[in-house]
Design an enzyme around this catalytic site. Structure first.
Site, PDB file in Angstrom:
ATOM      1  N   PRO A  34     -44.426  41.699 -29.860  1.00 30.40           N
ATOM      2  CG  PRO A  34     -45.851  40.732 -28.301  1.00 30.40           C
ATOM      3  CD  PRO A  34     -44.421  41.075 -28.549  1.00 30.40           C
ATOM      4  CD  GLU A  35     -44.196  45.701 -34.913  1.00 32.84           C
ATOM      5  OE1 GLU A  35     -44.715  46.647 -35.529  1.00 32.84           O
ATOM      6  OE2 GLU A  35     -43.280  45.014 -35.380  1.00 32.84           O
ATOM      7  CG  HIS A  44     -40.972  29.073 -20.302  1.00 32.39           C
ATOM      8  ND1 HIS A  44     -39.693  29.383 -19.876  1.00 32.39           N
ATOM      9  CD2 HIS A  44     -40.847  28.058 -21.178  1.00 32.39           C
ATOM     10  CE1 HIS A  44     -38.841  28.573 -20.477  1.00 32.39           C
ATOM     11  NE2 HIS A  44     -39.498  27.761 -21.264  1.00 32.39           N
ATOM     12  NE  ARG A  92     -34.693  36.782 -25.096  1.00 33.91           N
ATOM     13  CZ  ARG A  92     -34.040  37.533 -25.978  1.00 33.91           C
ATOM     14  NH1 ARG A  92     -34.482  37.625 -27.208  1.00 33.91           N
ATOM     15  NH2 ARG A  92     -32.965  38.202 -25.639  1.00 33.91           N
ATOM     16  NE  ARG A 110     -39.040  65.494 -33.424  1.00 34.51           N
ATOM     17  CZ  ARG A 110     -38.596  65.806 -32.206  1.00 34.51           C
ATOM     18  NH1 ARG A 110     -37.365  65.487 -31.859  1.00 34.51           N
ATOM     19  NH2 ARG A 110     -39.352  66.464 -31.375  1.00 34.51           N
TER      20      ARG A 110
END
Ligand code: ZN
Length: 278
Positions: free
Chosen positions: A2-3, A94, A113, A155
């Protein structure tokens, strides 16, 4: 993983359920979730707490408690939160944690996970915690194109890798980085510090537009992401490049290609996103 748009969607769905409710019981069954702190000690500390608000910083959810402490949740790869009326959530092998609220709702945390984390921080630890981990919020009013330009200055990293670095900008992951670069017509391997001021302005706009689109469509469901009421997001149907190897570019019709940048699969249009600025 998820972002920002997925975590923001979760926050918006959870806030009305959690805010004002008191945690009546807490069960954390996976020590990995809270380590190195014992899960029982986190669970004990949560019981009796009233939830003041649910906020987000980058990809983190911040459950602010009336005592001033904050439960900081990171879903990592496969973490998700579900709420439902007491006792109605189906059995789940889970499930790693369950909170029972005095409102009659249960909140369950599921993680296949098991990379997700729950950390209980004191109020005065929150600022240094995030200062060490996260750059600015890309959707904040204070995140202007000029501020973005200052972050990029000098950068040497490829712009794709720069966008993924949470210490530079918070909340952007693989999907929204690729989508933003396509929108801005910038090649993912361009050196971050060498973008022109026009390109920086375009990318600034594109990044915010891609993230807002993700929030509007309630995130992208690729494998395990679901909203807290069990629905899927819709953003996966709107990708311009992410995961679309060989499919026609929505702008020029030429095939999307895939490369690897900083170890991450990266999709772009070699026609619209040229390797060097012209
Ligand atoms: Zn194209």
């Amino acid at each position: 993983m998820p972002e920002l748009p997925e975590v923001e969607t979760i926050r918006r769905r959870l806030a009305p359920v959690l805010e004002g409710a008191t945690i009546e019981s807490a069960e954390i069954v996976d020590p990995r979730l809270t380590r190195p702190v014992e899960p029982e000690s986190v669970a004990r500390a949560l019981v009796g707490e009233r939830i003041a608000s649910v906020d987000r910083r980058g990809k983190y959810l911040l459950v602010r408690l009336a005592s001033g402490r904050i439960l900081v949740v990171h879903l990592r790869m496969t973490g998700s939160l579900r709420h439902a009326a007491r006792g109605t959530l189906p059995e789940d092998a889970h499930r790693r944690a369950t909170l029972e609220l005095d409102s009659g709702a249960d909140l369950a945390y599921r993680d296949v996970r098991r990379f997700g984390t729950w950390e209980l921080l004191d109020a005065d630890h929150v600022r240094p915690y995030f200062a060490a981990r996260l750059g600015p919020e890309p959707l904040a009013a204070s995140f202007t194109a000029a501020r973005f330009a200052r972050l990029l200055e000098g950068r040497r990293a490829p712009i794709k890798a720069f966008l993924l670095d949470q210490r530079r900008i918070a909340g952007v992951g693989n999907i929204y980085a690729d989508e933003a670069l396509w929108r801005a017509r910038i090649h993912p391997l361009r050196t971050a510090g060498e973008l022109s001021s026009d390109e920086i302005a375009q990318l600034h706009r594109a990044l915010r537009a891609a993230l807002r689109k993700g929030i509007e469509l309630q995130g992208s469901t690729l494998s395990t992401y679901v909203t807290p009421d069990g629905n899927t997001g819709g953003m996966q149907h709107e990708f311009h490049v992410y995961g679309r190897l060989g499919e026609p570019c929505d702008r020029c019709g030429r095939p999307i290609v895939r490369i690897v940048v900083g170890g991450r699969g990266t999709w772009y249009c070699p026609h619209c996103q040229r390797a060097r600025s012209l």
